[in-house]
Design a protein around this motif. Structure first.
Motif, PDB file in Angstrom:
ATOM      1  N   MET A 151       0.834  -1.178   0.000  1.00 24.29           N
ATOM      2  CA  MET A 151       0.000   0.000   0.000  1.00 24.29           C
ATOM      3  C   MET A 151       0.882   1.245   0.000  1.00 24.29           C
ATOM      4  N   THR A 152       0.588   2.177  -0.862  1.00 26.65           N
ATOM      5  CA  THR A 152       1.350   3.410  -0.955  1.00 26.65           C
ATOM      6  C   THR A 152       0.948   4.355   0.176  1.00 26.65           C
ATOM      7  N   LYS A 153       1.942   4.937   0.800  1.00 26.53           N
ATOM      8  CA  LYS A 153       1.680   5.892   1.868  1.00 26.53           C
ATOM      9  C   LYS A 153       1.376   7.258   1.273  1.00 26.53           C
ATOM     10  N   LEU A 154       0.574   8.010   2.000  1.00 24.21           N
ATOM     11  CA  LEU A 154       0.318   9.397   1.631  1.00 24.21           C
ATOM     12  C   LEU A 154       1.589  10.209   1.825  1.00 24.21           C
ATOM     13  N   PRO A 155       1.719  11.340   1.133  1.00 21.76           N
ATOM     14  CA  PRO A 155       2.800  12.266   1.483  1.00 21.76           C
ATOM     15  C   PRO A 155       2.638  12.650   2.962  1.00 21.76           C
ATOM     16  N   MET A 156       3.740  12.908   3.620  1.00 22.38           N
ATOM     17  CA  MET A 156       3.712  13.164   5.058  1.00 22.38           C
ATOM     18  C   MET A 156       2.803  14.331   5.424  1.00 22.38           C
ATOM     19  N   LYS A 157       2.825  15.387   4.645  1.00 24.39           N
ATOM     20  CA  LYS A 157       1.986  16.554   4.921  1.00 24.39           C
ATOM     21  C   LYS A 157       0.505  16.176   4.841  1.00 24.39           C
ATOM     22  N   SER A 158       0.137  15.377   3.861  1.00 21.47           N
ATOM     23  CA  SER A 158      -1.253  14.923   3.733  1.00 21.47           C
ATOM     24  C   SER A 158      -1.637  14.019   4.893  1.00 21.47           C
ATOM     25  N   ARG A 159      -0.716  13.198   5.331  1.00 29.17           N
ATOM     26  CA  ARG A 159      -0.987  12.312   6.459  1.00 29.17           C
ATOM     27  C   ARG A 159      -1.233  13.103   7.735  1.00 29.17           C
ATOM     28  N   LEU A 160      -0.522  14.226   7.913  1.00 26.85           N
ATOM     29  CA  LEU A 160      -0.777  15.093   9.062  1.00 26.85           C
ATOM     30  C   LEU A 160      -2.242  15.516   9.103  1.00 26.85           C
ATOM     31  N   VAL A 161      -2.760  15.906   7.951  1.00 27.34           N
ATOM     32  CA  VAL A 161      -4.155  16.335   7.864  1.00 27.34           C
ATOM     33  C   VAL A 161      -5.077  15.170   8.199  1.00 27.34           C
ATOM     34  N   GLN A 162      -4.769  14.006   7.678  1.00 28.09           N
ATOM     35  CA  GLN A 162      -5.593  12.828   7.930  1.00 28.09           C
ATOM     36  C   GLN A 162      -5.576  12.453   9.417  1.00 28.09           C
ATOM     37  N   ILE A 163      -4.417  12.497  10.039  1.00 33.40           N
ATOM     38  CA  ILE A 163      -4.307  12.182  11.467  1.00 33.40           C
ATOM     39  C   ILE A 163      -5.164  13.140  12.280  1.00 33.40           C
ATOM     40  N   LEU A 164      -5.066  14.431  11.983  1.00 25.30           N
ATOM     41  CA  LEU A 164      -5.851  15.410  12.742  1.00 25.30           C
ATOM     42  C   LEU A 164      -7.342  15.200  12.510  1.00 25.30           C
ATOM     43  N   SER A 165      -7.705  14.826  11.311  1.00 23.89           N
ATOM     44  CA  SER A 165      -9.104  14.538  11.008  1.00 23.89           C
ATOM     45  C   SER A 165      -9.617  13.377  11.878  1.00 23.89           C
ATOM     46  N   GLU A 166      -8.784  12.403  12.098  1.00 26.10           N
ATOM     47  CA  GLU A 166      -9.155  11.237  12.908  1.00 26.10           C
ATOM     48  C   GLU A 166      -9.229  11.568  14.403  1.00 26.10           C
ATOM     49  N   GLN A 167      -8.377  12.485  14.860  1.00 27.55           N
ATOM     50  CA  GLN A 167      -8.279  12.789  16.291  1.00 27.55           C
ATOM     51  C   GLN A 167      -9.118  13.985  16.720  1.00 27.55           C
ATOM     52  N   LYS A 168      -9.573  14.787  15.804  1.00 30.32           N
ATOM     53  CA  LYS A 168     -10.371  16.002  16.053  1.00 30.32           C
ATOM     54  C   LYS A 168      -9.539  17.163  16.587  1.00 30.32           C
ATOM     55  N   GLU A 169      -8.749  16.956  17.633  1.00 27.90           N
ATOM     56  CA  GLU A 169      -7.825  17.966  18.160  1.00 27.90           C
ATOM     57  C   GLU A 169      -6.562  17.257  18.616  1.00 27.90           C
ATOM     58  N   ALA A 170      -5.428  17.954  18.477  1.00 21.90           N
ATOM     59  CA  ALA A 170      -4.171  17.367  18.949  1.00 21.90           C
ATOM     60  C   ALA A 170      -3.114  18.453  19.081  1.00 21.90           C
ATOM     61  N   TRP A 171      -2.202  18.240  20.011  1.00 16.60           N
ATOM     62  CA  TRP A 171      -1.034  19.107  20.142  1.00 16.60           C
ATOM     63  C   TRP A 171      -0.066  18.786  19.006  1.00 16.60           C
ATOM     64  N   ASP A 172       0.701  19.778  18.624  1.00 11.63           N
ATOM     65  CA  ASP A 172       1.669  19.596  17.537  1.00 11.63           C
ATOM     66  C   ASP A 172       2.619  18.440  17.815  1.00 11.63           C
ATOM     67  N   TYR A 173       3.098  18.312  19.032  1.00  9.49           N
ATOM     68  CA  TYR A 173       4.045  17.234  19.344  1.00  9.49           C
ATOM     69  C   TYR A 173       3.388  15.854  19.266  1.00  9.49           C
ATOM     70  N   GLU A 174       2.085  15.779  19.540  1.00 12.34           N
ATOM     71  CA  GLU A 174       1.378  14.498  19.402  1.00 12.34           C
ATOM     72  C   GLU A 174       1.293  14.088  17.930  1.00 12.34           C
ATOM     73  N   LEU A 175       0.962  15.053  17.080  1.00  8.62           N
ATOM     74  CA  LEU A 175       0.894  14.786  15.641  1.00  8.62           C
ATOM     75  C   LEU A 175       2.259  14.373  15.104  1.00  8.62           C
ATOM     76  N   ILE A 176       3.284  15.086  15.526  1.00  4.86           N
ATOM     77  CA  ILE A 176       4.636  14.812  15.044  1.00  4.86           C
ATOM     78  C   ILE A 176       5.104  13.432  15.491  1.00  4.86           C
ATOM     79  N   THR A 177       4.870  13.088  16.742  1.00  9.14           N
ATOM     80  CA  THR A 177       5.280  11.778  17.251  1.00  9.14           C
ATOM     81  C   THR A 177       4.654  10.656  16.436  1.00  9.14           C
ATOM     82  N   LYS A 178       3.359  10.771  16.184  1.00  6.02           N
ATOM     83  CA  LYS A 178       2.653   9.739  15.419  1.00  6.02           C
ATOM     84  C   LYS A 178       3.157   9.700  13.980  1.00  6.02           C
ATOM     85  N   LEU A 179       3.284  10.859  13.346  1.00  8.99           N
ATOM     86  CA  LEU A 179       3.715  10.943  11.949  1.00  8.99           C
ATOM     87  C   LEU A 179       5.102  10.335  11.760  1.00  8.99           C
ATOM     88  N   LEU A 180       6.051  10.754  12.573  1.00  8.40           N
ATOM     89  CA  LEU A 180       7.426  10.285  12.398  1.00  8.40           C
ATOM     90  C   LEU A 180       7.546   8.786  12.670  1.00  8.40           C
TER      91      LEU A 180
END
Length: 95
Positions: free
Chosen positions: A1-30
């Motif tokens: 399965m092809t991964k989304l570009p990292m920037k797009s994945r950030l948007v998708q993660i936030l969409s799933e979580q509704k709200e998040a701190w920047d460090y939470e998003l970064i930890t999950k993304l990386l």
């Protein structure tokens, strides 16, 4: 399965979580993309600033870093997805 570009994945993660701190998003993304280090951490923060300026992310809270996340005194941001951002997720990512 092809991964989304990292920037797009950030948007998708936030969409799933509704709200998040920047460090939470970064930890999950990386972790998902097998990246680490200051370059990727600060690149992701830059993308979040771009997404905020573009009306995709909204800043809902701010706090001063005590030195545990990025650096003592740096500003931490809590984000949510704007209505426009959610519409883009639905359109582009098929959510």
């Amino acid at each position: 399965m092809t991964k989304l570009p990292m920037k797009s994945r950030l948007v998708q993660i936030l969409s799933e979580q509704k709200e998040a701190w920047d460090y939470e998003l970064i930890t999950k993304l990386l972790a998902e993309y097998g990246k680490s280090g200051d370059y990727w951490k600060w690149m992701a923060r830059f993308w979040m600033a771009e997404l905020s300026c573009g009306g995709i992310f909204s800043i809902v809270d701010v706090a001063a870093d005590d030195g545990k996340r990025f650096a003592k005194g740096k500003v931490l941001y809590r984000y949510s997805l704007t209505d426009f951002g959610q519409a883009r997720v639905n359109e582009l990512l098929g959510a």
